[in-house]
Design an enzyme around this catalytic site. Structure first.
Site, PDB file in Angstrom:
ATOM      1  N   ALA A 157      -5.717  -5.826  14.476  1.00  0.00           N
ATOM      2  CA  ALA A 157      -6.146  -5.629  15.863  1.00  0.00           C
ATOM      3  C   ALA A 157      -7.667  -5.563  15.945  1.00  0.00           C
ATOM      4  O   ALA A 157      -8.285  -6.151  16.840  1.00  0.00           O
ATOM      5  CB  ALA A 157      -5.534  -4.350  16.428  1.00  0.00           C
TER       6      ALA A 157
ATOM      7  N   ASP B  61      -2.035  -1.072  19.359  1.00  0.00           N
ATOM      8  CA  ASP B  61      -3.133  -1.270  18.403  1.00  0.00           C
ATOM      9  C   ASP B  61      -4.347  -1.930  19.065  1.00  0.00           C
ATOM     10  O   ASP B  61      -5.487  -1.518  18.861  1.00  0.00           O
ATOM     11  CB  ASP B  61      -2.689  -2.191  17.252  1.00  0.00           C
ATOM     12  CG  ASP B  61      -1.673  -1.533  16.329  1.00  0.00           C
ATOM     13  OD1 ASP B  61      -0.929  -0.662  16.799  1.00  0.00           O
ATOM     14  OD2 ASP B  61      -1.631  -1.907  15.151  1.00  0.00           O
TER      15      ASP B  61
HETATM   16  C1  MEV Z   1       2.015  -1.525  13.871  1.00  0.00           C
HETATM   17  O1  MEV Z   1       0.662  -1.114  13.679  1.00  0.00           O
HETATM   18  C2  MEV Z   1       2.665  -0.671  14.916  1.00  0.00           C
HETATM   19  C3  MEV Z   1       4.082  -1.103  15.304  1.00  0.00           C
HETATM   20  O2  MEV Z   1       4.533  -0.160  16.287  1.00  0.00           O
HETATM   21  C4  MEV Z   1       4.126  -2.507  15.860  1.00  0.00           C
HETATM   22  C5  MEV Z   1       3.415  -2.611  17.215  1.00  0.00           C
HETATM   23  O3  MEV Z   1       3.315  -1.631  17.945  1.00  0.00           O
HETATM   24  O4  MEV Z   1       3.007  -3.746  17.560  1.00  0.00           O
HETATM   25  C6  MEV Z   1       5.018  -1.002  14.112  1.00  0.00           C
END
Ligand code: MEV
Length: 328
Positions: A121, A164
């Site tokens: 991100a 993110d």
């Molecule tokens: C990944 O950093 C976090 C998850 O919840 C996926 C997302 O929110 O896109 C696992």
């Protein structure tokens, strides 16, 4: 050359469940990805990246499918990282209307790749900001967040939340529930990170949770229970109640573990932190390997983690008040 940076993040609460519309509270931390871009008129994309893993690496990538970078980290991680950069540049071409433009892109990051600290991100947010500015277009952080989310959504084949990317673009602590994203007040939290040197595959881990939800109604309940933990966590955050926050982080970790996204090294770091007297500890991000986050104002957790088998690195994380930052 136009350069921007964006922070990584930890999840205080709510990863995975956020994909199904439950709330989540990620918090930006002072570990950043810095992306520099220079326009190219031949339409090509060249990416030069350093320190995307713990040990760092350098990659020259011409953007063609059969040109594999020669680096010392898992190929799937590098391919994924390059996919995010390609996706970010697609967004830039679309928003600026310069469909044929190419770029030289340089990435430096002190966020380990795929370890639950939001490296992809941060790279996508910084790349979109730098590349649009290189073409004379300035986007608001919320627009950058939206474009970065679309990039993650495509690269992760529809399995991404806004958490993110919004957190990285705006900084601070945020609350995300479906399409609703906003900043929230957070006290100065004594965050300690433990990193096992590994990484998880976000797409695979998210798919694993989806399969469990489809197979077992109680897995659906587990995801909903994470939502309840998050709502309680928000109250504890508002009250600045570290003890309650820690208890709820422990609960959240247990539920993530039940959903199959923890690992031996994540569990042993979580227990190392708890035994050292941390208020609480949980994995952060997609899981499968990578990082845990603990709450401890003393040095005890860092010391304990540095002796915990499976922990490669431990450090204190400061809240990043600023999200995307324009460097030059
Ligand atoms: C990944 O950093 C976090 C998850 O919840 C996926 C997302 O929110 O896109 C696992």
């Amino acid at each position: 050359m136009t350069r921007s940076s964006a922070p990584g993040k930890v999840y205080l609460f709510g990863e995975h469940a956020v994909v199904y519309g439950e709330p989540a509270v990620p918090c930006a931390i002072e570990r950043r990805a810095r992306v520099g871009v220079q326009r190219r008129d031949d339409g090509k994309l060249r990416v030069h990246a350093e320190d995307l893993s713990l040990d760092g690496f350098t990659v020259e990538y011409g953007g063609s499918a059969d040109e594999q970078p020669d680096v010392d980290v898992s190929e799937s991680l590098v391919t994924a990282a390059m996919g995010y950069v390609d996706g970010a540049i697609e967004q830039v071409r679309e928003v600026t209307g310069e469909e044929e433009v190419g770029f030289d892109v340089t990435i430096e990051s002190d966020i380990p790749l795929g370890a639950g600290l939001g490296s992809s991100a941060a790279v996508v947010v910084a790349a979109i900001d730098a590349a649009t500015r290189e073409l004379g277009v300035e986007l608001e952080p919320t627009e950058i967040a939206e474009r970065a989310f679309r990039t993650e959504y495509e690269v992760q084949e529809g399995q991404a939340s806004r958490a993110d990317t919004f957190c990285s673009a705006t900084g601070g602590a945020v609350r995300v529930e479906g399409e609703d994203c906003g900043s929230i007040e957070a006290p100065d939290l004594p965050l300690v990170i433990g990193f096992d040197g590994g990484a998880g595959d976000t797409g695979e881990l998210v798919a694993g949770v989806r399969n469990l939800r489809e197979e077992y109604p109680f897995a659906e309940d587990t995801v909903a229970a994470i939502g309840d933990v998050v709502r309680n966590g928000e109250e504890a955050l508002e009250a600045g109640d570290l003890e309650e926050l820690g208890r709820l982080m422990n609960f959240n970790h247990g539920l993530l573990s039940a959903l199959g996204v923890s690992s031996r090294s994540l569990d042993s770091m979580v227990w190392g932190a708890r035994d050292a007297g941390a208020y609480g500890a949980k994995l952060t991000g997609a899981g499968g390997g990578g990082c845990i986050v603990a709450l401890d104002p003393t040095d005890e957790t860092e010391t304990a983690l540095s002796y915990t088998p499976g922990c490669e690195e431990t450090f204190r994380a400061e809240l990043a008040e600023t999200g995307v930052e324009r460097l030059e």
